[in-house]
Scaffold this motif. Structure first.
Motif, PDB file in Angstrom:
ATOM      1  N   ALA A  41      94.717 -20.217  75.090  1.00  0.00           N
ATOM      2  CA  ALA A  41      93.695 -19.834  74.198  1.00  0.00           C
ATOM      3  C   ALA A  41      93.115 -18.622  74.604  1.00  0.00           C
ATOM      4  CB  ALA A  41      92.651 -20.859  73.689  1.00  0.00           C
ATOM      5  N   ARG A  42      92.541 -18.327  75.888  1.00  0.00           N
ATOM      6  CA  ARG A  42      92.042 -17.274  76.508  1.00  0.00           C
ATOM      7  C   ARG A  42      93.059 -15.975  76.385  1.00  0.00           C
ATOM      8  NH1 ARG A  42      90.064 -20.881  80.133  1.00  0.00           N
ATOM      9  NH2 ARG A  42      91.547 -20.122  81.831  1.00  0.00           N
ATOM     10  N   GLU A  43      94.293 -16.256  76.837  1.00  0.00           N
ATOM     11  CA  GLU A  43      95.116 -15.260  76.854  1.00  0.00           C
ATOM     12  C   GLU A  43      95.672 -14.972  75.319  1.00  0.00           C
ATOM     13  OE1 GLU A  43      98.365 -17.230  78.744  1.00  0.00           O
ATOM     14  OE2 GLU A  43      97.636 -16.874  80.707  1.00  0.00           O
ATOM     15  N   ALA A  44      95.539 -15.575  74.295  1.00  0.00           N
ATOM     16  CA  ALA A  44      95.689 -15.383  72.889  1.00  0.00           C
ATOM     17  C   ALA A  44      94.631 -14.393  72.359  1.00  0.00           C
ATOM     18  CB  ALA A  44      96.117 -16.597  72.113  1.00  0.00           C
ATOM     19  N   LYS A  45      93.584 -14.832  72.920  1.00  0.00           N
ATOM     20  CA  LYS A  45      92.250 -13.901  72.349  1.00  0.00           C
ATOM     21  C   LYS A  45      92.380 -12.677  73.122  1.00  0.00           C
ATOM     22  CE  LYS A  45      87.226 -14.706  72.233  1.00  0.00           C
ATOM     23  NZ  LYS A  45      86.060 -15.464  72.426  1.00  0.00           N
ATOM     24  N   ILE A  46      92.642 -12.535  74.378  1.00  0.00           N
ATOM     25  CA  ILE A  46      92.765 -11.222  74.738  1.00  0.00           C
ATOM     26  C   ILE A  46      93.837 -10.451  74.272  1.00  0.00           C
ATOM     27  CG2 ILE A  46      93.396  -9.891  77.152  1.00  0.00           C
ATOM     28  CD1 ILE A  46      91.879 -12.398  78.574  1.00  0.00           C
ATOM     29  N   ALA A  47      94.954 -11.014  73.908  1.00  0.00           N
ATOM     30  CA  ALA A  47      96.083 -10.249  73.448  1.00  0.00           C
ATOM     31  C   ALA A  47      95.636  -9.848  72.073  1.00  0.00           C
ATOM     32  CB  ALA A  47      97.289 -11.170  73.385  1.00  0.00           C
ATOM     33  N   ALA A  48      94.861 -10.658  71.239  1.00  0.00           N
ATOM     34  CA  ALA A  48      94.488 -10.185  69.962  1.00  0.00           C
ATOM     35  C   ALA A  48      93.374  -8.991  70.079  1.00  0.00           C
ATOM     36  CB  ALA A  48      93.705 -11.345  69.315  1.00  0.00           C
TER      37      ALA A  48
END
Length: 192
Positions: A171-178
């Motif tokens: 979830a953290r990685e997806a947020k950073i990617a977004a």
């Protein structure tokens, strides 16, 4: 190689006979010895590394590397003894387990040659422990039922915590990617 741990299905399934002893099987055996040593073990069965095959490797304090392919325990002594066992698939868990003191086992070696071995003491115990893995049996199944239940629950909770941490990480990685994608989108649009 990954060592599968309590709660993973392959440890509870009955292993299948090795149909052909070839270079692929010999390579697997070599990697199993390396993995066993890396984890400070004295025995390792195919299912413990995700291979649903009837084979295991053993190296106790005598320094002899032993390979057992399609083994059969054909005789056990009436005399039994208790000894504290552990398992690479159930790390940091130990229990006194009763087993026959002596056994006779038949198997094939890594060259496909049949042999019969009479074993006692630690070697007999390790062979029985690894043979159990081929049957989908863990050492905690042979001990106190209450201890087994606590161990199973403990590993289930560990697996749940690992899964939760992995989900949080994704979830953290997806947020950073977004955020990065949004920022790059703004930069791309600013020049128009």
């Amino acid at each position: 190689m990954k060592v599968f741990t309590l709660g993973e299905e392959v440890l509870r399934e009955k292993a299948l006979p090795v149909e052909q002893i070839d270079d692929t099987i010999r390579s697997l055996i070599e990697r199993m010895f390396v993995t066993m040593k890396e984890h400070n073990g004295i025995g390792l069965a195919g299912p413990q590394v995700g291979e649903k095959l009837r084979l295991f490797v053993v190296e106790i304090d005598d320094g002899v590397q032993r390979v057992f392919i399609n083994p059969q325990i054909i005789e056990t002594s009436a005399q039994t003894s208790f000894y504290e066992e552990g398992c690479l698939s159930i790390p940091k868990v130990y229990e006194d387990i009763e087993r026959p003191e002596k056994i006779r086992v038949q198997a094939l070696n890594e060259q496909g040659r049949p042999f019969t071995l009479d074993a006692d003491g630690l070697l007999a115990r390790v062979i029985q422990h690894e043979y159990d893995h081929l049957e989908g049996v863990l050492f905690i199944d042979r001990g106190d039922p209450e201890f087994k239940q606590k161990t199973v629950e403990s590993f289930k909770k560990r697996a749940e915590r690992r899964a939760q941490k992995e989900a949080e990480k994704k979830a953290r990685e997806a947020k950073i990617a977004a955020k990065i994608a949004a920022k790059n989108g703004i930069k791309a649009g600013a020049g128009c």
